[in-house]
Design an enzyme around this catalytic site. Structure first.
Site, PDB file in Angstrom:
ATOM      1  N   ILE A 194       0.966  -1.374  -0.090  1.00 53.06           N
ATOM      2  CA  ILE A 194       0.150   0.116  -0.057  1.00 53.06           C
ATOM      3  C   ILE A 194       0.820   1.150   0.010  1.00 53.06           C
ATOM      4  CG2 ILE A 194      -2.044   1.363   1.448  1.00 53.06           C
ATOM      5  CD1 ILE A 194      -2.825  -1.221   2.509  1.00 53.06           C
TER       6      ILE A 194
ATOM      7  N   ASP B 100      12.719   3.596  10.274  1.00 54.99           N
ATOM      8  CA  ASP B 100      12.296   2.637  11.154  1.00 54.99           C
ATOM      9  C   ASP B 100      11.316   3.390  12.116  1.00 54.99           C
ATOM     10  OD1 ASP B 100      11.814   0.675  13.244  1.00 54.99           O
ATOM     11  OD2 ASP B 100      13.851   0.397  13.513  1.00 54.99           O
TER      12      ASP B 100
ATOM     13  N   SER C 147      -5.372   1.986   8.763  1.00 58.63           N
ATOM     14  CA  SER C 147      -5.575   1.082   9.496  1.00 58.63           C
ATOM     15  C   SER C 147      -5.898  -0.321   9.249  1.00 58.63           C
ATOM     16  CB  SER C 147      -6.931   1.555  10.090  1.00 58.63           C
ATOM     17  OG  SER C 147      -7.205   1.031  11.270  1.00 58.63           O
TER      18      SER C 147
ATOM     19  N   TYR D 270      -1.968  -7.751  15.946  1.00 61.18           N
ATOM     20  CA  TYR D 270      -2.352  -6.730  14.909  1.00 61.18           C
ATOM     21  C   TYR D 270      -3.885  -6.094  14.974  1.00 61.18           C
ATOM     22  CZ  TYR D 270      -2.933  -5.171  10.161  1.00 61.18           C
ATOM     23  OH  TYR D 270      -3.077  -4.487   9.030  1.00 61.18           O
TER      24      TYR D 270
ATOM     25  N   LYS E 273      -4.352  -2.234  15.798  1.00 59.55           N
ATOM     26  CA  LYS E 273      -5.190  -1.419  15.061  1.00 59.55           C
ATOM     27  C   LYS E 273      -6.541  -0.789  15.823  1.00 59.55           C
ATOM     28  CE  LYS E 273      -2.762  -1.804  11.145  1.00 59.55           C
ATOM     29  NZ  LYS E 273      -2.042  -0.548  10.676  1.00 59.55           N
TER      30      LYS E 273
END
Length: 265
Positions: free
Chosen positions: A22, A67, A145, A159, A163
């Site tokens: 993305i 990073d 998100s 995860y 999120k």
């Protein structure tokens, strides 16, 4: 006199997580729209390759190592970007990785690492760029998100929790930034075909997919492409002043199913 001063035609854009997926697609879309882009990720070689392609196609691009779990790295990234193209107008926070597993099976260190990348990382970026945006009374801070934030999926490790925390932070930003001229926005992808999690073994991903199907997370087999999310990000930051697109959820479209008589719908 307009209610809001218009955006500049060319807006320096920083993309965290731009080495693939993305983030890479978003950097390309922003560059094609005429914005100078700075590509940041730990995999600097991939960012440099994409930046070179953007420049070859007539755009402006710079690659810098980033990073998001390192505050010093975030500071250096933004400083290099602004030295090259000027103050940040757009920041897209899309750095991420994924470790599959049940919550109780992950080590606390693995769980914390995911939270650091997906939740604390965007806060580090916000801490670095939002004060300047507020001072200039404009800017777009876009957070990538996941639809696992409102609907967690089993065996997704830290995860979904990270999120969900990220979207709570975004909602807080909406309130805190109101009246500053700065827009914080969330783009929430559904299932997307990227390299994230692609190094997972069959022994791990098999139970993951089985549990997802059991809990109703596999309605159809189609997946989004990274370019679908890049288009959503571009739409958000291209909204004219006076409009704040706060939440955009993008889901894969199911293929058209044949009618019972054999014809297409």
């Amino acid at each position: 006199m307009p209610r809001f001063a218009p955006q500049p035609d060319s807006r320096p854009a920083l993309v965290a997580g731009a080495s693939s997926g993305i983030g890479a697609a978003t950097a390309q879309a922003l560059a094609e729209a005429g914005h100078p882009v700075v590509l940041g990720a730990r995999r600097l070689d991939e960012c440099e390759t994409l930046a070179a392609k953007i420049r070859a196609d007539g755009g402006q691009a710079l690659a810098c190592r980033l990073d998001v779990t390192d505050t010093g790295s975030v500071d250096s990234f933004v400083a290099a970007a602004e030295a090259e193209f000027g103050p940040t107008e757009i920041l897209v926070s899309g750095a991420g990785n994924l470790v599959f597993g049940q919550v109780h099976e992950l080590t606390p260190e693995q769980f914390l690492r995911q939270v650091d990348v997906h939740l604390v990382g965007p806060q580090r970026l916000a801490h670095r760029v939002l004060p300047g945006m507020i001072e200039r009374e404009r800017g777009d801070f876009v957070i990538i998100s996941s639809d696992t934030a409102p609907s967690p999926r089993p065996r997704s490790g830290a995860y979904p929790a990270a999120k969900a925390g990220l979207e709570a932070m975004a909602q807080q930003l909406w309130m805190e930034l109101e009246g500053t001229g700065v827009r914080a926005s969330v783009v929430r992808p559904g299932p997307t075909k990227t390299s994230m999690g692609s190094d997972t073994t069959a022994e791990i991903i098999g139970p993951v997919l089985q549990d997802w199907a059991t809990w109703g997370f596999a309605r159809h087999s189609e997946m989004l492409r990274a370019s679908n999310l890049a288009a959503a990000v571009l739409a958000v930051v291209s909204a004219p002043r006076g409009a704040h697109i706060r939440l955009t959820e993008v889901q894969p479209e199911a293929r058209v199913q044949p009618r019972t008589d054999g014809s297409l719908a």
